[in-house]
Design a protein around this motif. Structure first.
Motif, PDB file in Angstrom:
ATOM      1  N   THR A   1      29.767  33.922  35.455  1.00 42.06           N
ATOM      2  CA  THR A   1      30.012  35.405  34.290  1.00 42.06           C
ATOM      3  C   THR A   1      31.875  35.183  34.030  1.00 42.06           C
ATOM      4  O   THR A   1      32.415  35.309  34.973  1.00 42.06           O
ATOM      5  CB  THR A   1      29.344  35.936  34.621  1.00 42.06           C
ATOM      6  OG1 THR A   1      28.477  36.178  34.741  1.00 42.06           O
ATOM      7  CG2 THR A   1      29.944  37.767  34.319  1.00 42.06           C
ATOM      8  N   VAL A   2      32.486  35.954  33.530  1.00 36.11           N
ATOM      9  CA  VAL A   2      34.011  35.898  32.762  1.00 36.11           C
ATOM     10  C   VAL A   2      34.120  37.194  33.691  1.00 36.11           C
ATOM     11  O   VAL A   2      33.784  37.745  33.732  1.00 36.11           O
ATOM     12  CB  VAL A   2      34.026  36.073  31.591  1.00 36.11           C
ATOM     13  CG1 VAL A   2      35.426  37.161  31.294  1.00 36.11           C
ATOM     14  CG2 VAL A   2      33.907  35.078  30.930  1.00 36.11           C
ATOM     15  N   ARG A   3      34.967  36.990  35.199  1.00 36.97           N
ATOM     16  CA  ARG A   3      35.617  37.677  35.934  1.00 36.97           C
ATOM     17  C   ARG A   3      36.884  38.254  34.983  1.00 36.97           C
ATOM     18  O   ARG A   3      37.617  37.653  34.331  1.00 36.97           O
ATOM     19  CB  ARG A   3      35.579  36.754  37.174  1.00 36.97           C
ATOM     20  CG  ARG A   3      34.596  35.781  37.806  1.00 36.97           C
ATOM     21  CD  ARG A   3      35.068  35.004  38.676  1.00 36.97           C
ATOM     22  NE  ARG A   3      34.486  34.226  39.254  1.00 36.97           N
ATOM     23  CZ  ARG A   3      33.818  33.195  39.911  1.00 36.97           C
ATOM     24  NH1 ARG A   3      35.186  32.895  40.528  1.00 36.97           N
ATOM     25  NH2 ARG A   3      33.235  32.609  40.188  1.00 36.97           N
ATOM     26  N   PRO A   4      36.891  39.783  35.805  1.00 38.67           N
ATOM     27  CA  PRO A   4      38.450  40.877  35.278  1.00 38.67           C
ATOM     28  C   PRO A   4      39.357  39.701  35.630  1.00 38.67           C
ATOM     29  O   PRO A   4      40.628  39.729  34.396  1.00 38.67           O
ATOM     30  CB  PRO A   4      38.189  41.333  36.112  1.00 38.67           C
ATOM     31  CG  PRO A   4      36.936  41.995  36.834  1.00 38.67           C
ATOM     32  CD  PRO A   4      36.342  40.782  36.304  1.00 38.67           C
ATOM     33  N   GLU A   5      39.509  39.246  36.596  1.00 35.13           N
ATOM     34  CA  GLU A   5      40.817  37.840  36.286  1.00 35.13           C
ATOM     35  C   GLU A   5      40.871  37.182  35.535  1.00 35.13           C
ATOM     36  O   GLU A   5      42.307  36.464  35.727  1.00 35.13           O
ATOM     37  CB  GLU A   5      41.191  37.666  37.643  1.00 35.13           C
ATOM     38  CG  GLU A   5      40.276  37.278  38.709  1.00 35.13           C
ATOM     39  CD  GLU A   5      39.011  37.002  39.446  1.00 35.13           C
ATOM     40  OE1 GLU A   5      38.484  37.202  40.351  1.00 35.13           O
ATOM     41  OE2 GLU A   5      38.436  38.644  38.738  1.00 35.13           O
ATOM     42  N   TRP A   6      40.211  36.996  35.271  1.00 34.61           N
ATOM     43  CA  TRP A   6      40.183  35.916  33.802  1.00 34.61           C
ATOM     44  C   TRP A   6      40.952  36.648  32.205  1.00 34.61           C
ATOM     45  O   TRP A   6      40.725  35.596  31.946  1.00 34.61           O
ATOM     46  CB  TRP A   6      38.917  35.546  33.914  1.00 34.61           C
ATOM     47  CG  TRP A   6      38.470  34.429  35.037  1.00 34.61           C
ATOM     48  CD1 TRP A   6      39.262  34.095  36.479  1.00 34.61           C
ATOM     49  CD2 TRP A   6      36.792  33.836  35.082  1.00 34.61           C
ATOM     50  NE1 TRP A   6      37.802  33.582  37.183  1.00 34.61           N
ATOM     51  CE2 TRP A   6      37.012  33.325  36.553  1.00 34.61           C
ATOM     52  CE3 TRP A   6      36.034  33.589  34.334  1.00 34.61           C
ATOM     53  CZ2 TRP A   6      35.769  32.358  36.464  1.00 34.61           C
ATOM     54  CZ3 TRP A   6      34.987  32.410  34.698  1.00 34.61           C
ATOM     55  CH2 TRP A   6      35.211  32.143  35.885  1.00 34.61           C
ATOM     56  N   ILE A   7      40.751  37.695  32.255  1.00 33.20           N
ATOM     57  CA  ILE A   7      41.673  38.524  30.855  1.00 33.20           C
ATOM     58  C   ILE A   7      43.271  38.033  30.857  1.00 33.20           C
ATOM     59  O   ILE A   7      43.405  38.498  32.023  1.00 33.20           O
ATOM     60  CB  ILE A   7      40.155  39.734  30.668  1.00 33.20           C
ATOM     61  CG1 ILE A   7      39.282  39.437  30.731  1.00 33.20           C
ATOM     62  CG2 ILE A   7      41.352  40.323  29.519  1.00 33.20           C
ATOM     63  CD1 ILE A   7      38.785  38.597  30.393  1.00 33.20           C
ATOM     64  N   ASP A   8      43.072  37.508  29.907  1.00 34.39           N
ATOM     65  CA  ASP A   8      44.355  37.771  29.953  1.00 34.39           C
ATOM     66  C   ASP A   8      45.060  38.992  29.118  1.00 34.39           C
ATOM     67  O   ASP A   8      44.187  39.952  28.593  1.00 34.39           O
ATOM     68  CB  ASP A   8      44.639  36.571  28.938  1.00 34.39           C
ATOM     69  CG  ASP A   8      44.533  36.536  27.065  1.00 34.39           C
ATOM     70  OD1 ASP A   8      44.026  37.364  26.641  1.00 34.39           O
ATOM     71  OD2 ASP A   8      44.138  35.340  26.568  1.00 34.39           O
ATOM     72  N   TYR A   9      46.248  38.837  28.917  1.00 33.95           N
ATOM     73  CA  TYR A   9      47.196  40.028  27.568  1.00 33.95           C
ATOM     74  C   TYR A   9      46.458  40.446  26.637  1.00 33.95           C
ATOM     75  O   TYR A   9      46.967  41.107  26.051  1.00 33.95           O
ATOM     76  CB  TYR A   9      48.879  39.827  27.950  1.00 33.95           C
ATOM     77  CG  TYR A   9      49.038  38.236  27.450  1.00 33.95           C
ATOM     78  CD1 TYR A   9      48.963  38.741  26.019  1.00 33.95           C
ATOM     79  CD2 TYR A   9      49.324  37.464  28.248  1.00 33.95           C
ATOM     80  CE1 TYR A   9      49.611  37.267  25.315  1.00 33.95           C
ATOM     81  CE2 TYR A   9      49.508  36.347  27.593  1.00 33.95           C
ATOM     82  CZ  TYR A   9      49.683  35.838  26.950  1.00 33.95           C
ATOM     83  OH  TYR A   9      50.273  34.630  26.070  1.00 33.95           O
ATOM     84  N   ASN A  10      46.019  40.041  25.728  1.00 38.79           N
ATOM     85  CA  ASN A  10      45.092  39.577  24.537  1.00 38.79           C
ATOM     86  C   ASN A  10      43.946  40.721  25.275  1.00 38.79           C
ATOM     87  O   ASN A  10      43.240  41.177  23.558  1.00 38.79           O
ATOM     88  CB  ASN A  10      45.205  38.797  23.732  1.00 38.79           C
ATOM     89  CG  ASN A  10      46.828  37.933  23.461  1.00 38.79           C
ATOM     90  OD1 ASN A  10      47.386  38.982  22.965  1.00 38.79           O
ATOM     91  ND2 ASN A  10      46.609  36.832  23.451  1.00 38.79           N
TER      92      ASN A  10
END
Length: 159
Positions: free
Chosen positions: A10-19
């Motif tokens: 599952t995609v974690r919040p800290e894996w999200i970039d500036y886009n």
């Protein structure tokens, strides 16, 4: 075993970039975890590595980022062994967004990213590639599948 199990994450919040989407480095992380799961399923697990001193080393990879992946997305990675012989393994990963954690991808699910890899079976103490032992080779060989149409491509040169 005729195919490898789906690897889920599952995609974690800290894996999200500036886009606002999954950052490219974390696609690689998820694919790396799928490679680890493939190694475990084919007998190259932590015990094998500790007892033999051998492991798989990725020596080449090609990634395609096809669709954005949002925070919280449930991912499934399908791994296909395309070839395994001597001291080399050729395999692919296809990443999907799933409807729920640990669900199977829908039949019409879009692939969001792919990874194609070439790995060598390395004796870490000797510092060189060596052939797969018979037991590992016997687990890899029946898993060999036809390559997907996108495998084997390279980046076109811009002229």
């Amino acid at each position: 075993m005729t195919s490898l199990p789906l690897f889920c994450e599952t995609v974690r919040p800290e894996w999200i970039d500036y886009n606002g989407h999954l950052s490219e480095a974390f696609y690689v992380l998820v694919f790396g975890h799928a490679t680890d799961a493939m190694m475990d399923a084919t007998g190259m697990d932590a015990m094998y590595r500790a007892n033999s001193g051998c492991s798989l080393y990725t020596v080449e990879s090609h990634l395609r980022y096809l669709r954005d992946v949002p925070e919280g997305a449930h991912l499934g990675v399908r791994t296909r062994i395309l070839g395994a012989g001597g001291k080399k393994a050729h395999f692919t990963h296809e990443m999907y967004v799933l409807d729920a954690a640990n669900a199977a991808p829908d039949e019409d699910a879009a692939v969001v990213a792919t990874s194609e890899l070439l790995a060598l079976h390395v004796d870490q103490k000797a510092g060189r590639a060596i052939p797969f032992p018979e037991g590992v080779r016997d687990r890899l060989t029946p898993l060999v599948e036809t390559a997907p149409v996108w495998a084997g491509r390279s980046i076109a040169r811009i002229v």
